[in-house]
Design an enzyme around this catalytic site. Structure first.
Site, PDB file in Angstrom:
ATOM      1  N   ASP A  69       0.875  -1.168   0.000  1.00 54.31           N
ATOM      2  CA  ASP A  69       0.000   0.000   0.000  1.00 54.31           C
ATOM      3  C   ASP A  69       0.910   1.215   0.000  1.00 54.31           C
ATOM      4  O   ASP A  69       1.857   1.293   0.775  1.00 54.31           O
ATOM      5  CB  ASP A  69      -0.942   0.035   1.197  1.00 54.31           C
ATOM      6  CG  ASP A  69      -2.064   1.021   0.936  1.00 54.31           C
ATOM      7  OD1 ASP A  69      -2.958   0.705   0.130  1.00 54.31           O
ATOM      8  OD2 ASP A  69      -2.032   2.137   1.505  1.00 54.31           O
ATOM      9  N   TYR A 152       1.771   8.953 -10.181  1.00 53.45           N
ATOM     10  CA  TYR A 152       2.417  10.269 -10.138  1.00 53.45           C
ATOM     11  C   TYR A 152       3.857  10.220 -10.671  1.00 53.45           C
ATOM     12  O   TYR A 152       4.605  11.179 -10.500  1.00 53.45           O
ATOM     13  CB  TYR A 152       2.415  10.796  -8.692  1.00 53.45           C
ATOM     14  CG  TYR A 152       1.029  10.959  -8.110  1.00 53.45           C
ATOM     15  CD1 TYR A 152       0.320  12.146  -8.253  1.00 53.45           C
ATOM     16  CD2 TYR A 152       0.412   9.909  -7.424  1.00 53.45           C
ATOM     17  CE1 TYR A 152      -0.962  12.292  -7.734  1.00 53.45           C
ATOM     18  CE2 TYR A 152      -0.868  10.038  -6.896  1.00 53.45           C
ATOM     19  CZ  TYR A 152      -1.548  11.233  -7.052  1.00 53.45           C
ATOM     20  OH  TYR A 152      -2.813  11.375  -6.540  1.00 53.45           O
ATOM     21  N   LYS A 174      14.325   2.990 -11.656  1.00 53.00           N
ATOM     22  CA  LYS A 174      13.291   3.366 -10.680  1.00 53.00           C
ATOM     23  C   LYS A 174      13.319   2.415  -9.481  1.00 53.00           C
ATOM     24  O   LYS A 174      13.315   2.854  -8.333  1.00 53.00           O
ATOM     25  CB  LYS A 174      11.899   3.365 -11.327  1.00 53.00           C
ATOM     26  CG  LYS A 174      10.810   3.671 -10.299  1.00 53.00           C
ATOM     27  CD  LYS A 174       9.386   3.600 -10.800  1.00 53.00           C
ATOM     28  CE  LYS A 174       8.427   3.738  -9.600  1.00 53.00           C
ATOM     29  NZ  LYS A 174       7.022   3.571  -9.944  1.00 53.00           N
ATOM     30  N   ARG A 180       9.131   1.356  -3.128  1.00 58.77           N
ATOM     31  CA  ARG A 180       8.753  -0.063  -3.207  1.00 58.77           C
ATOM     32  C   ARG A 180       9.998  -0.954  -3.157  1.00 58.77           C
ATOM     33  O   ARG A 180      10.020  -1.970  -2.456  1.00 58.77           O
ATOM     34  CB  ARG A 180       7.967  -0.266  -4.519  1.00 58.77           C
ATOM     35  CG  ARG A 180       7.266  -1.572  -4.676  1.00 58.77           C
ATOM     36  CD  ARG A 180       6.163  -1.461  -5.726  1.00 58.77           C
ATOM     37  NE  ARG A 180       5.123  -0.556  -5.271  1.00 58.77           N
ATOM     38  CZ  ARG A 180       4.873   0.635  -5.838  1.00 58.77           C
ATOM     39  NH1 ARG A 180       5.541   1.033  -6.899  1.00 58.77           N
ATOM     40  NH2 ARG A 180       3.938   1.409  -5.332  1.00 58.77           N
TER      41      ARG A 180
HETATM   42  P1  IMP Z   1      -3.040   2.031  -3.468  1.00 60.79           P
HETATM   43  O1  IMP Z   1      -1.810   1.629  -2.724  1.00 60.79           O
HETATM   44  O2  IMP Z   1      -3.584   0.953  -4.336  1.00 60.79           O
HETATM   45  O3  IMP Z   1      -4.047   2.675  -2.569  1.00 60.79           O
HETATM   46  O4  IMP Z   1      -2.665   3.155  -4.530  1.00 60.79           O
HETATM   47  C1  IMP Z   1      -1.585   3.962  -4.364  1.00 60.79           C
HETATM   48  C2  IMP Z   1      -1.613   5.131  -5.344  1.00 60.79           C
HETATM   49  O5  IMP Z   1      -0.442   5.914  -5.031  1.00 60.79           O
HETATM   50  C3  IMP Z   1      -1.455   4.725  -6.802  1.00 60.79           C
HETATM   51  O6  IMP Z   1      -2.677   4.630  -7.468  1.00 60.79           O
HETATM   52  C4  IMP Z   1      -0.629   5.880  -7.360  1.00 60.79           C
HETATM   53  O7  IMP Z   1      -1.472   6.947  -7.673  1.00 60.79           O
HETATM   54  C5  IMP Z   1       0.246   6.283  -6.188  1.00 60.79           C
HETATM   55  N1  IMP Z   1       1.539   5.568  -6.214  1.00 60.79           N
HETATM   56  C6  IMP Z   1       2.000   4.623  -5.362  1.00 60.79           C
HETATM   57  N2  IMP Z   1       3.211   4.186  -5.738  1.00 60.79           N
HETATM   58  C7  IMP Z   1       3.507   4.859  -6.865  1.00 60.79           C
HETATM   59  C8  IMP Z   1       4.627   4.807  -7.735  1.00 60.79           C
HETATM   60  O8  IMP Z   1       5.590   4.027  -7.591  1.00 60.79           O
HETATM   61  N3  IMP Z   1       4.580   5.646  -8.771  1.00 60.79           N
HETATM   62  C9  IMP Z   1       3.539   6.508  -9.006  1.00 60.79           C
HETATM   63  N4  IMP Z   1       2.468   6.572  -8.252  1.00 60.79           N
HETATM   64  C10 IMP Z   1       2.442   5.749  -7.171  1.00 60.79           C
END
Ligand code: IMP
Length: 197
Positions: A69, A152, A174, A180
């Site tokens: 998450d 983003y 990246k 991550r």
């Molecule tokens: P969730 O963890 O599924 O709630 O979503 C996390 C949200 O954070 C994603 O939809 C992206 O908008 C953003 N996000 C998380 N990690 C990244 C990344 O590595 N690159 C770009 N956006 C990210």
């Protein structure tokens, strides 16, 4: 060889988790079974939501499950969008709409410091849960740049990079810097400490 079921539905994040775990060695990530219903992410923190997802998929499959998450915290916006990153511009918003909202909110703002945060949780069928976090500091660009990535990525310039956004980097570049990648490296350590590896 440790095998986890992927508890993350976002295909971009699942691909990165798979690539990073492959590079770390001796892990296999099985795809998230399509029949598992979507899991409500109503936790207040990244860690809460990662645990929610990993536990739900572990219960549904009877196998160890790994969840990510993650989100973007912008200093000038008091840490927003944070856990709401995926739905910043509204429920079901596209990545492009979320980025446009971010650029609007930061219009004229000089402090563009931000960080990506990822919580990674592993839930085992015997009830043991491990959770770790990784973060990467950077700044929000004035406009999109770069063709790859998701979310983003085309606005985020990592501090330890060479001025390019994550979307202008190769996957390997990246993953070496990313929230991550760092969270998964910590998870490998946590698994070793817990005697699971
Ligand atoms: P969730 O963890 O599924 O709630 O979503 C996390 C949200 O954070 C994603 O939809 C992206 O908008 C953003 N996000 C998380 N990690 C990244 C990344 O590595 N690159 C770009 N956006 C990210």
């Amino acid at each position: 060889m440790l095998t986890f079921v992927c508890a993350t539905a976002n295909p971009h994040k699942a691909r990165e988790l798979e690539e990073i775990l492959r590079d770390l060695g001796s892990f296999t990530l099985l795809p998230r079974p399509a029949e598992i219903a979507s899991i409500e992410e109503d936790g207040l923190t990244f860690e809460d939501n990662a645990i929610l997802k990993a536990s739900a998929v572990c219960s549904a499959t009877g196998r160890a499950a790994l969840a990510d998450d993650s989100g973007l915290e912008v200093a000038a916006l008091s840490g927003q969008p944070g856990v709401f990153s995926a739905r910043y511009a509204g429920e079901g918003a596209s990545d492009a709409a979320n980025r446009q909202k971010l650029l609007r909110e930061l219009d004229g703002v000089t402090d563009r410091a931000a960080r990506f945060v990822a919580a990674v949780a592993v839930a085992f069928p015997d009830g043991v849960i491990l959770v770790v976090e990784g973060a990467v500091e950077g700044t929000i660009a004035e406009a999109d740049s770069g063709e790859d990535g998701f979310g983003y990525d085309s606005l985020f310039i990592p501090r330890e990079g060479d001025g390019r956004t994550f979307a202008a980097m190769s996957a390997l570049e990246k993953n070496e810097l990313s929230h991550r990648g760092r969270a998964l490296a910590s998870m490998v350590e946590a698994l070793r400490h817990a005697g699971r590896r």
